[in-house]
Motif scaffolding. Structure first.
Motif, mmCIF file in Angstrom:
data_model
loop_
_atom_site.group_PDB
_atom_site.id
_atom_site.type_symbol
_atom_site.label_atom_id
_atom_site.label_comp_id
_atom_site.label_asym_id
_atom_site.label_seq_id
_atom_site.Cartn_x
_atom_site.Cartn_y
_atom_site.Cartn_z
ATOM 1 N N TYR A 292 0.571 -1.069 -0.224
ATOM 2 C CA TYR A 292 -0.490 -0.086 -0.603
ATOM 3 C C TYR A 292 0.865 1.699 0.122
ATOM 4 N N THR A 293 2.200 1.621 0.078
ATOM 5 C CA THR A 293 2.957 2.728 -0.583
ATOM 6 C C THR A 293 3.652 2.631 -2.137
ATOM 7 N N LEU A 294 2.912 3.039 -2.841
ATOM 8 C CA LEU A 294 3.313 2.795 -4.106
ATOM 9 C C LEU A 294 4.328 3.589 -4.768
ATOM 10 N N PRO A 295 5.022 3.049 -5.608
ATOM 11 C CA PRO A 295 6.319 3.877 -5.863
ATOM 12 C C PRO A 295 6.433 4.923 -6.756
ATOM 13 N N LYS A 296 7.389 5.695 -6.262
ATOM 14 C CA LYS A 296 7.402 7.281 -6.463
ATOM 15 C C LYS A 296 8.127 7.558 -7.160
ATOM 16 N N LEU A 297 7.461 8.613 -7.774
ATOM 17 C CA LEU A 297 7.906 9.349 -9.042
ATOM 18 C C LEU A 297 7.315 10.021 -10.387
#
Length: 373
Positions: A292-297
């Motif tokens: 529940y912590t999606l990749p950051k971009l």
């Protein structure tokens, strides 16, 4: 007045750091007393951008010479006023420059104002592009330059590179908002947009993936881990309809159980409009994959990688984060989800925004004409 002294005061409130900015002020003090007035220069700098060389010198900034020159002129003009017959008391120093339009830099005012906001990455990029275009145009330096003629010529300048009328309208609307702010602050007297008008224009037809194209994307296996993460983010958007900025702030706190199913409840960062939707299986699997912590971009990098992703999956359409949101909307409408529910799932403030997708698909026309069969 001849018993007066001026000096620069930086970061009086101790706010400047490597990540935070401090205000640069000019102190006007009566000699031999504690009586003083602090006048803001309107310039906010990081700690490493301030130097007390020659009183004040800006450094480590893309526009360091411009800022140094602007503040130095302000200091000299204030000093000249303070020593003149027009200044009879310390309180008069606040009237040192009744015509701020002649000296205040439009670009620096915009940068300073933008630094105090908390815009999304997409909005920040839009405003930074506008600032660069004003610098390239070269004829709007102070608020005194905001004439009808300059705005009309700036419009022609923009049209050389901006092909979309709605985008052109957004550029002018953003500039107009800064001018309105400057007028309210007493820095600008003239609003050229009272005479100069820009047509809003029609938005382009939304691009979305149909069933077969979405299937291609789901079946595509990216060549590396970076593209796999981008694919996961895009698919998550396709099955949640989340805008890019909302997806980046998504967490397990946004998910709850309702009547035995997982539900997403949150509010859009851009409009603060609430939205609610089922956490569909395709999106749920991706959420669980990343705990529940999606990749950051960054938004720019994300859209750049989406072009590669679309080409790798064999899609003819140019992918953006908006394409995923449009895909979700048409996905729901094609499954006969009522417009009102689609609107709530997308976080639209008005059902009219959602009806645009139904018109795009010709849904109502088909349903009405089926009566002929």
């Amino acid at each position: 007045m001849d018993n007066i002294q001026l000096r620069y005061i930086f970061d009086r409130r101790k706010e400047a750091s490597d990540t935070g900015k401090g205000l640069l002020q000019i102190e006007v003090r009566l000699t031999g007393t504690n009586r003083r007035k602090l006048i803001s220069t309107g310039v906010h700098l990081y700690r490493n951008q301030f130097s007390n060389k020659n009183g004040f010198t800006c450094r480590n900034h893309a526009n360091a010479p411009l800022i140094t020159g602007q503040v130095t002129r302000m200091f000299r003009q204030m000093e000249a006023f303070a020593l003149s017959e027009k200044c009879t008391s310390l309180d008069d120093i606040r009237n040192w420059n009744k015509n701020g339009a002649e000296t205040c830099s439009v670009v620096e005012f915009m940068r300073d104002s933008l630094g105090k906001r908390n815009p999304s990455d997409a909005t920040l990029e839009h405003h930074n592009i506008l600032i660069r275009q004003i610098e390239q145009f070269g004829r709007i330096k102070t608020f005194a330059d905001l004439t009808y003629e300059n705005i009309a010529d700036f419009d022609l300048f923009l049209r050389r590179t901006v092909n979309s009328q709605p985008t052109l309208y957004k550029r002018h609307s953003a500039l107009k908002s800064y001018i309105t702010d400057a007028i309210n602050r007493g820095l600008c007297r003239n609003n050229p947009y009272l005479q100069f008008r820009v047509q809003k224009g029609k938005s382009r037809t939304p691009v979305y993936l149909d069933e077969s194209e979405l299937k291609k994307m789901l079946e595509y296996v990216p060549l590396n881990e970076k593209l796999q993460k981008v694919k996961d983010l895009f698919v998550f958007q396709c099955f949640t309809g989340m805008a890019y900025i909302d997806m980046q702030t998504f967490s397990i706190a946004d998910v709850s159980m309702s009547e035995g199913v997982r539900v997403i409840r949150s509010s859009r960062t851009k409009t603060d409009e609430s939205f609610v939707s089922l956490l569909l299986p395709e999106a749920g699997r991706i959420a669980e994959k990343y705990d529940y912590t999606l990749p950051k971009l960054s938004n720019q990098k994300y859209n750049d990688y989406l072009k590669l992703l679309g080409a790798g999956a064999g899609l003819d359409k140019s992918l953006t984060s908006h394409v995923a949101r449009h895909t979700f909307a048409t996905y729901l409408i094609n499954r006969d989800i009522p417009i009102e529910s689609v609107s709530k799932a997308l976080g639209h403030s008005s059902i009219r925004q959602t009806q645009h997708y139904a018109r795009l698909l010709g849904k109502k026309v088909i349903e009405d004409m089926k009566k002929l069969l």
